[in-house]
Scaffold this active site. Structure first.
Site, PDB file in Angstrom:
ATOM      1  N   GLY A  55     -13.220   3.798  -2.883  1.00 32.63           N
ATOM      2  CA  GLY A  55     -13.597   2.529  -3.656  1.00 32.63           C
ATOM      3  C   GLY A  55     -12.995   2.904  -5.217  1.00 32.63           C
ATOM      4  O   GLY A  55     -12.166   1.882  -5.824  1.00 32.63           O
ATOM      5  N   ASP A  56     -13.452   4.055  -5.599  1.00 30.95           N
ATOM      6  CA  ASP A  56     -12.690   4.771  -6.941  1.00 30.95           C
ATOM      7  C   ASP A  56     -11.209   4.423  -7.084  1.00 30.95           C
ATOM      8  O   ASP A  56     -10.578   4.024  -8.037  1.00 30.95           O
ATOM      9  CB  ASP A  56     -13.411   5.890  -7.413  1.00 30.95           C
ATOM     10  N   ALA A  57     -10.793   5.006  -5.856  1.00 29.10           N
ATOM     11  CA  ALA A  57      -9.331   5.115  -6.118  1.00 29.10           C
ATOM     12  C   ALA A  57      -8.508   3.725  -6.075  1.00 29.10           C
ATOM     13  O   ALA A  57      -7.427   3.379  -6.660  1.00 29.10           O
ATOM     14  CB  ALA A  57      -8.525   5.956  -4.727  1.00 29.10           C
ATOM     15  N   TYR A  58      -9.314   2.746  -5.320  1.00 34.10           N
ATOM     16  CA  TYR A  58      -8.681   1.496  -5.096  1.00 34.10           C
ATOM     17  C   TYR A  58      -8.693   0.756  -6.777  1.00 34.10           C
ATOM     18  O   TYR A  58      -7.784   0.268  -7.048  1.00 34.10           O
ATOM     19  CB  TYR A  58      -9.493   0.413  -4.378  1.00 34.10           C
ATOM     20  N   GLY A  60      -8.577   2.473  -9.388  1.00 40.55           N
ATOM     21  CA  GLY A  60      -7.694   2.995 -10.299  1.00 40.55           C
ATOM     22  C   GLY A  60      -6.358   2.589 -10.029  1.00 40.55           C
ATOM     23  O   GLY A  60      -5.628   2.404 -11.120  1.00 40.55           O
TER      24      GLY A  60
END
Length: 102
Positions: A55-58, A60
């Site tokens: 989710g954090d990568a999304y 970003g």
């Protein structure tokens, strides 16, 4: 939820953008009460290594597109790419040279 959050007045007097990721289900984006769904990259189970940080990568990837002034749909594509790379690696790591171009 996304619609109501997007309608909360912003201190910057700009339209609030709300993004909700849902794992392998489409991401929900809402701007000024308008809800849209955006596909994610669904991988076969044997390619999934570690979902921590997806989710954090999304977010970003999405924000990278947003700061470049891209349309929301393109921001979502960048987010989906980032999340798909993260889940195929152990830990929250990214290859030295990603093959995605904004």
């Amino acid at each position: 939820i996304a619609m109501r959050l997007s309608l909360i007045p912003s201190a910057k007097k700009s339209k609030r953008t709300v993004v909700i990721t849902q794992g392998c289900d489409p991401a929900i984006v809402c701007v000024n009460g308008l809800v849209t769904k955006h596909p994610v990259i669904v991988l076969p189970k044997e390619k999934l290594v570690d979902t921590n940080g997806a989710g954090d990568a999304y977010v970003g990837g999405f924000l990278a597109g947003l700061v470049k002034g891209l349309p929301v749909a393109d921001c979502c594509k960048a987010g989906a790419y980032s999340a798909s790379v993260i889940v195929q690696r152990s830990g929250c790591t990214f290859p030295a040279k990603p093959d995605y171009k904004l």
